[in-house]
Design an enzyme around this catalytic site. Structure first.
Site, PDB file in Angstrom:
ATOM      1  N   HIS A  18       0.814  -1.211   0.000  1.00 55.96           N
ATOM      2  CA  HIS A  18       0.000   0.000   0.000  1.00 55.96           C
ATOM      3  C   HIS A  18       0.853   1.269   0.000  1.00 55.96           C
ATOM      4  O   HIS A  18       0.347   2.355   0.232  1.00 55.96           O
ATOM      5  CB  HIS A  18      -0.931   0.015   1.217  1.00 55.96           C
ATOM      6  CG  HIS A  18      -1.655  -1.260   1.426  1.00 55.96           C
ATOM      7  ND1 HIS A  18      -1.259  -2.198   2.357  1.00 55.96           N
ATOM      8  CD2 HIS A  18      -2.732  -1.787   0.800  1.00 55.96           C
ATOM      9  CE1 HIS A  18      -2.079  -3.231   2.310  1.00 55.96           C
ATOM     10  NE2 HIS A  18      -2.971  -3.014   1.373  1.00 55.96           N
ATOM     11  N   ASP A  23     -28.765  -7.000 -29.886  1.00 55.37           N
ATOM     12  CA  ASP A  23     -28.245  -8.367 -29.983  1.00 55.37           C
ATOM     13  C   ASP A  23     -29.332  -9.421 -29.979  1.00 55.37           C
ATOM     14  O   ASP A  23     -29.040 -10.605 -30.172  1.00 55.37           O
ATOM     15  CB  ASP A  23     -27.289  -8.645 -28.810  1.00 55.37           C
ATOM     16  CG  ASP A  23     -26.045  -7.779 -28.882  1.00 55.37           C
ATOM     17  OD1 ASP A  23     -25.593  -7.511 -29.994  1.00 55.37           O
ATOM     18  OD2 ASP A  23     -25.543  -7.394 -27.809  1.00 55.37           O
ATOM     19  N   GLY A  24     -30.560  -9.017 -29.704  1.00 56.37           N
ATOM     20  CA  GLY A  24     -31.657  -9.971 -29.676  1.00 56.37           C
ATOM     21  C   GLY A  24     -31.731 -10.781 -28.408  1.00 56.37           C
ATOM     22  O   GLY A  24     -32.499 -11.749 -28.334  1.00 56.37           O
ATOM     23  N   ASP A  25     -30.967 -10.405 -27.391  1.00 52.93           N
ATOM     24  CA  ASP A  25     -30.930 -11.203 -26.165  1.00 52.93           C
ATOM     25  C   ASP A  25     -31.645 -10.538 -24.992  1.00 52.93           C
ATOM     26  O   ASP A  25     -31.639 -11.074 -23.884  1.00 52.93           O
ATOM     27  CB  ASP A  25     -29.480 -11.499 -25.767  1.00 52.93           C
ATOM     28  CG  ASP A  25     -28.683 -10.240 -25.452  1.00 52.93           C
ATOM     29  OD1 ASP A  25     -29.176  -9.126 -25.721  1.00 52.93           O
ATOM     30  OD2 ASP A  25     -27.544 -10.376 -24.953  1.00 52.93           O
ATOM     31  N   HIS A  26     -32.265  -9.390 -25.232  1.00 53.66           N
ATOM     32  CA  HIS A  26     -32.879  -8.674 -24.118  1.00 53.66           C
ATOM     33  C   HIS A  26     -34.039  -9.467 -23.523  1.00 53.66           C
ATOM     34  O   HIS A  26     -34.189  -9.543 -22.289  1.00 53.66           O
ATOM     35  CB  HIS A  26     -33.371  -7.292 -24.573  1.00 53.66           C
ATOM     36  CG  HIS A  26     -33.972  -6.483 -23.457  1.00 53.66           C
ATOM     37  ND1 HIS A  26     -33.213  -5.893 -22.482  1.00 53.66           N
ATOM     38  CD2 HIS A  26     -35.273  -6.197 -23.161  1.00 53.66           C
ATOM     39  CE1 HIS A  26     -34.009  -5.252 -21.623  1.00 53.66           C
ATOM     40  NE2 HIS A  26     -35.262  -5.428 -22.015  1.00 53.66           N
ATOM     41  N   GLY A  84     -32.622 -12.310 -21.439  1.00 48.49           N
ATOM     42  CA  GLY A  84     -32.040 -11.805 -20.201  1.00 48.49           C
ATOM     43  C   GLY A  84     -33.085 -11.361 -19.202  1.00 48.49           C
ATOM     44  O   GLY A  84     -33.017 -11.711 -18.008  1.00 48.49           O
ATOM     45  N   GLY A 118     -24.775   4.349 -15.174  1.00 45.33           N
ATOM     46  CA  GLY A 118     -24.648   4.170 -16.621  1.00 45.33           C
ATOM     47  C   GLY A 118     -24.417   5.439 -17.412  1.00 45.33           C
ATOM     48  O   GLY A 118     -23.915   5.393 -18.536  1.00 45.33           O
ATOM     49  N   ARG A 158     -25.151  -1.890 -28.656  1.00 43.33           N
ATOM     50  CA  ARG A 158     -24.844  -2.258 -30.035  1.00 43.33           C
ATOM     51  C   ARG A 158     -25.479  -1.286 -31.021  1.00 43.33           C
ATOM     52  O   ARG A 158     -24.918  -0.979 -32.077  1.00 43.33           O
ATOM     53  CB  ARG A 158     -25.360  -3.684 -30.302  1.00 43.33           C
ATOM     54  CG  ARG A 158     -25.090  -4.173 -31.725  1.00 43.33           C
ATOM     55  CD  ARG A 158     -25.577  -5.607 -31.905  1.00 43.33           C
ATOM     56  NE  ARG A 158     -25.343  -6.078 -33.260  1.00 43.33           N
ATOM     57  CZ  ARG A 158     -26.202  -5.930 -34.247  1.00 43.33           C
ATOM     58  NH1 ARG A 158     -27.355  -5.315 -34.032  1.00 43.33           N
ATOM     59  NH2 ARG A 158     -25.932  -6.385 -35.468  1.00 43.33           N
ATOM     60  N   ASP A 172     -36.662   1.102 -28.427  1.00 41.40           N
ATOM     61  CA  ASP A 172     -35.637   0.527 -27.544  1.00 41.40           C
ATOM     62  C   ASP A 172     -36.239  -0.572 -26.672  1.00 41.40           C
ATOM     63  O   ASP A 172     -37.312  -0.397 -26.075  1.00 41.40           O
ATOM     64  CB  ASP A 172     -35.033   1.613 -26.656  1.00 41.40           C
ATOM     65  CG  ASP A 172     -33.988   1.057 -25.711  1.00 41.40           C
ATOM     66  OD1 ASP A 172     -32.911   0.660 -26.193  1.00 41.40           O
ATOM     67  OD2 ASP A 172     -34.276   0.971 -24.506  1.00 41.40           O
TER      68      ASP A 172
END
Length: 584
Positions: free
Chosen positions: A221, A407-410, A413, A494, A549, A562
């Site tokens: 440290h 990405d088509g994954d929403h 997820g 974000g 993306r 969106d």
């Protein structure tokens, strides 16, 4: 020149997020312990002394990398360069205690000593047997007459390795402690720093050193070392450090040692191998027998420059435990079969991610017919279950929306995260704190979804409820206040603003509507929020994307909705439907 670091804007959760990434990557080996920054090895042997290690984060792969087969059973992770708290340590110990005792191994620092001592007291109060071994291999940090003031650095690796083997050998707690202390007391390390590390969120480095300077014996440290000098060739550095080790340990021709050359964070392997080349020439000259040697990065302080050399003096007893096979993703010896042998039979196995065939809706109840003026804890639980089922049912729609520009994954997820939240909520019947239900659902989403959506939509529930005083009933004003906290946290994390084509385009106007209409009652407030979210979702069709993306599509993203904003709209629609009673 400041150091560029790969961090999110909000660094307050960097340890939790980093640990989550580690556990996701190596989930076949490890399981998180509750909601703590602690984890256990899934395949740890039963009916033995348990080994728990830990300390401040930022020194990776210490301590997270030394949990596994033949190594530690559990790890307690503190904040950056800060000890884990006593509760976290105790929970790690309880998770792996087999009734044979728990040994704690950690570096000899004031904060660690205080917190681990308190954790031991808490464990003993619950009937557990405990002991500890503090690592103090950094002989540059104090003279021999004050050995208990010395710091623990890279020598932790050897002590943990031998402690793990002693535990797995089935020795009792006292004997495990004896072997571990023997390893610790035969281990010494000296380091050399050429540049500092910078902790996440800090503008200044941990210490200052000129470009043409180096310091022998400096702590991880930035604690003072033996001497600060001008830079010198590698051979001269090694000569000085080797001589210090030889004098400290009284080594002579014929002694057998294990050698660890450790990079402190930014030193490349080419240079570390050069260090060992220079070191070996001296050991060979003096007749030292190198039983084993390893050159890698084992104990760091972020991107700190420099290296350390550790010697472990061996005898036949220590060799036996040193040679015992072990495995973790960052440290392995010998051949070790079945490193995940107990994972499939673990009663506390984490549920699998979203299964398309597992979509049976929950049985939804309400505290009364008609409009709800407020949400008691059971109403809150049922509302969150209803929303989860609504998102799961809309998985194909969300996938279709996201496929146009993402990405088509929403959809996958969101459905997976809601499925995990649903599983947690179904077990919480009788919960009296309504905020805790939001926290639990949000944490489940955060831990299961991955990607930005996991953090953002987990925060939609979690950030607003976290830290709120327990409450059995949520009013319109409470819900508005909670969602404003969530919005602030999401934007801080974000960086998205209205117009960036993200979920914020629906959430921000919905939160404004909540605040403006909270005095009109729960239903009217939610009607206004739902409509504001719908309008915000529709507005995303006009925007060029600033994140994800779709950002690369520029104007080609215009005209498309969106997916994240769509999910926000569905969530507020679900809240309104539940409160209104329109859930059939």
């Amino acid at each position: 020149m400041s150091t560029k670091k790969i961090l999110n804007k909000d660094v307050s959760n960097v340890v939790e997020e980093s640990l989550t990434g580690y556990l996701m990557a190596y989930k076949k080996y490890y399981k998180k312990i509750g909601e703590y920054n602690a984890f256990q090895y899934r395949g740890h042997r039963k009916d033995k002394v348990a080994l728990v290690i830990g300390g401040g984060s930022g020194h990776e792969p210490l301590f997270t990398g030394y949990c596994g087969a033949g190594l530690a059973d559990a790890v307690a992770c503190g904040n950056i360069c800060a000890s884990p708290n006593p509760e976290l340590i105790m929970m790690a110990a309880k998770a792996v205690d087999q009734g044979k005792g728990v040994l704690f191994v950690y570096g000899n620092y004031a904060g660690d000593n205080l917190n681990f001592d308190m954790a031991e007291e808490m464990c003993r109060a619950e009937g557990m047997k405990t002991a500890h071994v503090r690592e103090w291999d950094d002989f540059a940090s104090a003279p021999k007459e004050r050995i208990t003031d010395r710091r623990g650095i890279a020598g932790d690796v050897y002590t943990i390795k031998i402690a793990g083997a002693a535990c797995d050998a089935g020795l009792d707690l006292d004997e495990v402690v004896r072997i571990t202390e023997k390893a610790r007391d035969n281990t010494n390390t000296i380091g050399l720093a050429t540049s500092p590390g910078t902790l996440p969120g800090n503008d200044k480095p941990t210490f200052e050193i000129a470009d043409d300077e180096m310091e022998f014996g400096m702590g991880l440290h930035g604690e003072p070392g033996i001497e600060r000098t001008k830079m010198m060739p590698c051979c001269d550095m090694v000569e000085r450090m080797y001589n210090e080790l030889m004098a400290e340990m009284g080594l002579k021709s014929g002694d057998e040692i294990a050698v660890l050359v450790n990079g402190l964070g930014s030193t490349p392997l080419l240079e570390l191998n050069l260090v060992y080349y220079e070191l070996y020439k001296r050991m060979h000259r003096d007749g030292l027998k190198v039983y084993d040697a390893e050159v890698k990065t084992y104990c760091t302080c972020m991107e700190m420059g420099g290296f350390s050399i550790t010697f472990l003096k061996l005898d036949d007893e220590l060799k036996k435990y040193y040679d015992a096979p072990c495995y973790s993703p960052y440290y392995a010896k010998g051949s070790f079969s079945g490193v995940v042998e107990d994972a499939s039979s673990d009663a506390d196995e984490e549920e699998p991610e979203f299964d398309e065939t597992d979509v049976e809706p929950a049985v939804i109840t309400r505290s009364k017919d008609g409009v709800l003026e407020e949400l008691n804890a059971e109403d809150t639980r049922n509302m969150l279950l209803y929303i989860a089922d609504k998102i799961i049912a809309n998985k194909p729609y969300l996938t279709e929306v996201d496929s146009a520009i993402g990405d088509g994954d929403h959809g996958i997820g969101m459905a997976g995260g809601m499925q995990k939240a649903k599983k947690k909520l179904l077990k919480m019947q009788g919960e009296e704190n309504a905020y805790h239900l939001f926290e639990t659902a949000g944490q489940a989403m955060l831990m299961s979804m991955g990607g930005a959506s996991g953090v953002i939509f987990g925060s939609l529930y979690l950030a607003g409820a976290k830290g709120m005083d327990p409450k059995g009933t949520i009013t319109a004003e409470d819900l508005a206040r909670m969602e404003k906290k969530s919005l602030d946290a999401i934007q801080e994390r974000g960086g998205a603003q209205v117009g960036d084509k993200t979920m914020v385009d629906a959430l921000a106007p919905a939160v404004d509507a909540l605040e403006a209409n909270s005095g009109k009652g729960l239903l009217e407030m939610l009607k206004a929020a739902e409509e504001a979210a719908r309008c915000g979702m529709e507005d995303t069709k006009k925007y060029v994307a600033k994140f994800g993306r779709a950002k690369s599509l520029l104007e080609r993203a215009i005209g498309h909705q969106d997916a994240g904003a769509t999910s926000v709209y569905l969530i507020f629609q679900g809240m309104r439907e539940f409160v209104e009673g329109a859930i059939d």
